[in-house]
Design a protein around this motif. Structure first.
Motif, short mmCIF file in Angstrom:
data_model
loop_
_atom_site.label_atom_id
_atom_site.label_comp_id
_atom_site.label_asym_id
_atom_site.label_seq_id
_atom_site.Cartn_x
_atom_site.Cartn_y
_atom_site.Cartn_z
N ASP A 49 -10.38 -0.58 4.31
CA ASP A 49 -10.00 0.60 5.08
C ASP A 49 -8.53 0.55 5.45
O ASP A 49 -7.84 1.58 5.45
N ALA A 50 -8.03 -0.65 5.76
CA ALA A 50 -6.63 -0.79 6.15
C ALA A 50 -5.69 -0.43 5.00
O ALA A 50 -4.61 0.13 5.22
N GLN A 51 -6.09 -0.74 3.77
CA GLN A 51 -5.24 -0.41 2.63
C GLN A 51 -5.08 1.09 2.45
O GLN A 51 -4.02 1.57 2.07
N VAL A 52 -6.13 1.85 2.70
CA VAL A 52 -6.13 3.29 2.43
C VAL A 52 -5.56 4.08 3.61
O VAL A 52 -4.60 4.83 3.46
N SER A 53 -6.16 3.94 4.77
CA SER A 53 -5.62 4.51 6.01
C SER A 53 -5.29 6.01 5.92
O SER A 53 -4.28 6.47 6.45
N VAL A 54 -6.13 6.75 5.24
CA VAL A 54 -6.00 8.21 5.17
C VAL A 54 -7.38 8.81 5.36
O VAL A 54 -8.34 8.44 4.67
#
Length: 287
Positions: free
Chosen positions: A274-279
């Protein structure tokens, strides 16, 4: 598809010369970074300039997953348009904040499902205007149009002949605003902009929207600061704030969700955090 749609630099020069001849007063503003061209860079495109690349690299230094997030945001857009064309029977699309043509574009996705689909693209970057013809390669049964306008002036968009001649606003429309509202400050009244546009659409219309967030990785705020240093306003929003942008509309399952978790396709990259995407992204229906 028009050969210029792949963004190859070898084809760009002739477009610019044609654009200069047709619109002699236009200023490409290549000395200042623009969000559409930074996004193009993150997607691996070539229609960007040193100022855009500097801004993108500074953003990536602050948030190393910026390019990955942009690609996941794009993948969400593809799934969202396909879903509305295939499952909801939508035949009309208003895409605001189009960006530089990157295949598949909205009309390619929608018309692959329903060849009679009609699409109006809207952006305010002259480089997007330079490539607008790549967005007009419609099927014979459908139709596309391009409108040079600013999201912050929704009435101009709604009144534009390009829109009125292409879309029938008595029938449902999918309003797509992908990766746009994190560049709209609260002082610009994002809720008012959305309400103005949605109010002009009939029942059964849909809103597609994505917005970056700091909910999962504090480094996304550093990315926002990097953009701000280049003169670009960034307003990252938490889940509740993004849900509120859909106020008065009926969110479809799974609601507002991180874009890689919104009905992922089997071909999507596994193992993303989730942290990688953050959108965040979502689709909602006007009752």
């Amino acid at each position: 598809m028009d050969p210029d749609a792949d963004g190859g630099q070898a084809e760009v020069g002739p477009w610019w010369r044609s654009l200069a001849e047709e619109h002699p007063s236009i200023d490409l503003r290549t000395d200042r970074p623009h969000t559409a061209r930074i996004y193009d860079y993150f997607l691996g495109g070539k229609d960007n300039f040193p100022a855009d690349r500097v801004a993108a690299e500074q953003a990536s230094a602050a948030f190393p997953n910026a390019s990955l997030a942009a690609r996941q945001n794009r993948a969400f857009m593809v799934r969202a348009i396909r879903h509305l064309a295939r499952e909801a029977g939508i035949r009309q699309f208003l895409d605001i904040g189009t960006g530089i043509p990157t295949s598949p574009n909205v009309h390619e996705i929608a018309q692959a499902v329903t060849p009679q689909a009609r699409v109006v693209y809207t952006d305010n970057d002259p480089i997007v205007l330079a490539h607008a013809r790549a967005l007009l390669a419609s099927t014979p049964q459908g139709r596309t149009a391009y409108l040079d306008a600013d999201l912050r002036d929704p009435q101009t968009i709604l009144d534009a002949p390009e829109l009125r001649e292409t879309l029938d606003l008595s029938l449902p429309v999918a309003l797509s605003m992908i990766a746009v509202f994190h560049f709209v400050a609260d002082s610009d009244d994002p809720h008012g902009i959305i309400r103005h546009l949605v109010d002009a659409l009939p029942s059964g219309s849909y809103l597609i929207l994505t917005n970056g967030t700091t909910d999962y990785d504090p480094a996304t705020q550093d990315l926002a600061v990097a953009y701000e240093k280049q003169g670009i306003t960034v307003r990252l929003r938490n889940r509740t704030e993004v849900e509120n942008l859909f106020g008065g509309l009926e969110l479809i399952d799974p609601g507002v969700e991180l874009v890689h978790r919104w009905r992922p396709a089997a071909s999507d990259l596994p193992g993303l955090t989730d942290a990688q995407v953050s959108v965040y992204g979502g689709i909602a229906r006007k009752p």
